[in-house]
Design a protein around this motif. Structure first.
Motif, PDB file in Angstrom:
ATOM      1  N   GLN A 200       0.820  -1.209   0.000  1.00 13.99           N
ATOM      2  CA  GLN A 200       0.000   0.000   0.000  1.00 13.99           C
ATOM      3  C   GLN A 200       0.849   1.251   0.000  1.00 13.99           C
ATOM      4  O   GLN A 200       0.571   2.218  -0.730  1.00 13.99           O
ATOM      5  N   ALA A 201       1.913   1.242   0.796  1.00 12.90           N
ATOM      6  CA  ALA A 201       2.796   2.416   0.853  1.00 12.90           C
ATOM      7  C   ALA A 201       3.462   2.654  -0.498  1.00 12.90           C
ATOM      8  O   ALA A 201       3.612   3.806  -0.941  1.00 12.90           O
ATOM      9  N   MET A 202       3.857   1.581  -1.157  1.00 17.28           N
ATOM     10  CA  MET A 202       4.506   1.691  -2.467  1.00 17.28           C
ATOM     11  C   MET A 202       3.557   2.320  -3.490  1.00 17.28           C
ATOM     12  O   MET A 202       3.937   3.240  -4.233  1.00 17.28           O
ATOM     13  N   VAL A 203       2.315   1.840  -3.520  1.00 23.14           N
ATOM     14  CA  VAL A 203       1.346   2.351  -4.487  1.00 23.14           C
ATOM     15  C   VAL A 203       0.963   3.792  -4.161  1.00 23.14           C
ATOM     16  O   VAL A 203       0.889   4.646  -5.060  1.00 23.14           O
ATOM     17  N   ASP A 204       0.748   4.098  -2.898  1.00 20.95           N
ATOM     18  CA  ASP A 204       0.380   5.467  -2.511  1.00 20.95           C
ATOM     19  C   ASP A 204       1.489   6.454  -2.857  1.00 20.95           C
ATOM     20  O   ASP A 204       1.217   7.573  -3.319  1.00 20.95           O
ATOM     21  N   ALA A 205       2.741   6.044  -2.631  1.00 15.62           N
ATOM     22  CA  ALA A 205       3.866   6.931  -2.947  1.00 15.62           C
ATOM     23  C   ALA A 205       3.944   7.191  -4.447  1.00 15.62           C
ATOM     24  O   ALA A 205       4.218   8.316  -4.882  1.00 15.62           O
ATOM     25  N   ARG A 206       3.686   6.168  -5.242  1.00 14.49           N
ATOM     26  CA  ARG A 206       3.733   6.351  -6.689  1.00 14.49           C
ATOM     27  C   ARG A 206       2.622   7.292  -7.152  1.00 14.49           C
ATOM     28  O   ARG A 206       2.836   8.127  -8.048  1.00 14.49           O
ATOM     29  N   VAL A 207       1.434   7.203  -6.575  1.00 18.90           N
ATOM     30  CA  VAL A 207       0.335   8.100  -6.939  1.00 18.90           C
ATOM     31  C   VAL A 207       0.729   9.543  -6.679  1.00 18.90           C
ATOM     32  O   VAL A 207       0.528  10.428  -7.524  1.00 18.90           O
ATOM     33  N   ALA A 208       1.301   9.799  -5.502  1.00 14.76           N
ATOM     34  CA  ALA A 208       1.696  11.167  -5.151  1.00 14.76           C
ATOM     35  C   ALA A 208       2.769  11.680  -6.107  1.00 14.76           C
ATOM     36  O   ALA A 208       2.732  12.845  -6.543  1.00 14.76           O
ATOM     37  N   GLU A 209       3.717  10.822  -6.438  1.00 15.74           N
ATOM     38  CA  GLU A 209       4.786  11.209  -7.363  1.00 15.74           C
ATOM     39  C   GLU A 209       4.216  11.543  -8.735  1.00 15.74           C
ATOM     40  O   GLU A 209       4.579  12.562  -9.348  1.00 15.74           O
ATOM     41  N   PHE A 210       3.290  10.706  -9.213  1.00 17.36           N
ATOM     42  CA  PHE A 210       2.737  10.922 -10.546  1.00 17.36           C
ATOM     43  C   PHE A 210       1.815  12.133 -10.578  1.00 17.36           C
ATOM     44  O   PHE A 210       1.735  12.833 -11.594  1.00 17.36           O
TER      45      PHE A 210
END
Length: 544
Positions: free
Chosen positions: A9-19
């Motif tokens: 979940q942390a990995m996916v959430d971080a990618r959303v914020a980055e994108f």
């Protein structure tokens, strides 16, 4: 099915914020399209003919009702009310606005979904058998290994910029329902003579402009070394794969040019070295993952009896259900191939209905197939009639699985900037020409596959009948191929001769199927008759 832990979940959430930040910078003009392109592709966002297309990952084709409902919600809110299920067991949305892209990914993250590694020169969505965990003929559920490979390959620093895109498939039955040997790496779980679980490895398959069938490079890799061996295969490719010519960059070219024996020698050498490094995932991790794929609480008293007095229901059961490992249950395929429809498309309302049926009748589980259909994997036979009636009312009950109208088709020139010809109108016209179900059933199993360009997203090389759209002096033209298969009898189709117009290729299909009916012997499929009598009788019928 697998559930995210805090790391996922942390990995996916971080990618959303980055994108989100990257999209905002592009919209403000702070990033050029050339600068933005590799960033959006890492998040499954393509710029096509009319709009952005977003490809959402559905690992090994498995999803639950909450996720399917979310896909319907996205179709309604951000697209034009539908989505397109693909041959990678993913879903694509063809009318996405850039300003909405990060919001979509944020909503997907709330149901443990993302679009990471659905594009770019990396390891793409791991695919598998759509009947995994339910089929009566598999030796084990392949999805724990597919999930282990997904976790190993996500953001893997060594394989984030491969020479070209890379596709892995894992199955666990002799019947290949996932075109395993037409992947960059195909893995079949097997047992050796001692009964130990392991895997056969096939490397160097693929379609596109240079189709190849992956040769077997090892007949048994112990199950606990499967990831290590896959990594060795990739390391050799990453070291020597062509980066100067994208048309020669796939691993199939490397295996072909080195030769399977030399490639295997180098993989074995790399594998022996890797075993000294202690990098293989611990067995405890596989055990943790496997716990998410335990059998659901089947009704042990479920009856095998089935009332087939309704003739339409009987035909659907005969055509669209598959034997289940649990007595009293069946695997049911929902066809997304209605007469005149777009293969693989589903509306928001249809997705929501499928989610409801999964929740009520199939232990909250659905599967996407590589043939662009949806599977309800665990249906009590006593519930099949209720399921069928609800599907029928929603236009989701064509009884055409593996028949000529159950065709694969890419989006083609209606959407794709790489395409040379339209696939969708052709598929619609073919389904209308062969709409009579009695006629389809008389033809029997017949895999028809259509690609709008040489990239072969429609798998035309693996079709019993394959169609490739080409540009002939500015006019759409269609090459006809015969004799392909993506199944365990894998073969590559051969071109019959000069191409046809759109209407002409439909007539050509009628010609070759009529010849098949004249020449077939008892029990033969179209591809069996083709293999027995060869190409020449078909060419004579087509060209005189």
């Amino acid at each position: 099915m697998y559930q995210y832990d805090q790391y996922d979940q942390a990995m996916v959430d971080a990618r959303v914020a980055e994108f989100r930040d990257q999209c905002e910078r592009r919209l403000k003009g702070e990033l050029t399209e050339d600068q933005f392109k590799p960033l959006r592709l890492m998040n499954g966002l393509y710029l096509q003919l009319h709009a952005y297309m977003l490809r959402v990952a559905i690992p090994y084709g498995t999803l639950n009702s909450k996720q399917m409902n979310m896909l319907g919600h996205i179709a309604r809110k951000y697209d034009k009310g539908y989505g397109h299920f693909t041959t990678r067991q993913n879903i694509q949305y063809n009318w996405i606005k850039l300003e909405d892209a990060a919001d979509i990914l944020e909503e997907l993250a709330t149901v443990e979904m993302h679009a990471i590694q659905t594009s770019g020169n990396c390891i793409r969505n791991i695919s598998s058998d759509q009947y995994a965990g339910a089929a009566a003929d598999e030796i084990t559920d392949p999805r724990p290994w597919a999930e282990l490979l997904r976790q190993w390959s996500s953001f893997h620093p060594e394989f984030s910029y491969l020479p070209r895109k890379f596709k892995i498939c894992v199955i666990a039955a002799d019947e290949d329902r996932a075109a395993m040997r037409l992947h960059d790496i195909g893995i079949q779980l097997v047992r050796n003579e001692a009964g130990e679980l392991g895997a056969k490895f096939f490397v160097g398959g693929g379609m596109g402009r240079t189709p190849m069938i992956g040769p077997e490079i090892r007949d048994f890799v112990p199950a606990d070394e499967l990831v290590h061996y896959a990594e060795a295969c990739l390391r050799v490719y990453n070291r020597y794969g062509r980066r100067d010519n994208k048309y020669k960059a796939r691993i199939k070219i490397l295996v072909h040019e080195l030769g399977a024996d030399e490639y295997t020698r180098q993989v074995e050498e790399e594998f022996a070295h890797m075993k000294t490094l202690g990098l293989n995932p611990p067995l405890a991790e596989l055990e943790r993952i496997s716990g998410y794929f335990a059998d659901p609480a089947f009704d042990q008293d479920a009856s095998d009896d089935l009332d087939l007095s309704d003739p339409d229901f009987r035909i659907w059961v005969e055509q669209n259900t598959h034997p289940h490992k649990q007595p009293g249950y069946a695997i049911a395929t929902i066809s997304l191939k209605p007469t005149g429809g777009i293969p693989g498309d589903a509306t928001a309302e249809q997705m929501e209905l499928m989610a409801e049926l999964a929740r009520e009748y199939s232990f909250d589980e659905l599967r996407v197939t590589h043939a662009q259909n949806i599977v309800l994997p665990h249906i009590r036979k006593a519930d099949l009639y209720s399921v069928w009636r609800k599907l029928d009312a929603a236009g989701l009950a064509p009884a055409n699985l593996d028949l000529i109208s159950d065709m694969i088709a890419c989006p083609g020139l209606d959407y794709c900037s790489l395409a040379n010809a339209r696939s969708i109108p052709l598929a619609q016209k073919i389904s209308e020409r062969f709409a009579d179900l009695d006629r389809q059933r008389d033809l029997g199993e017949l895999k028809l596959k259509i690609s709008g360009c040489i990239n072969a997203c429609g798998h035309h090389h693996a079709g019993h009948i394959g169609i490739l759209g080409v540009d002939k002096k500015g006019v759409e033209n269609y090459q006809l191929s015969l004799g392909g298969s993506g199944a365990e009898d894998v073969s590559l189709a051969k071109i019959t001769g000069p191409g046809f117009t759109e209407d002409g290729v439909i007539d050509a299909i009628e010609t070759v199927t009529n010849l098949y009916l004249e020449r077939r012997e008892d029990g033969e499929r179209f591809v069996d008759t083709y293999r027995r009598i060869g190409m020449e009788p078909f060419k004579e019928a087509l060209y005189g």
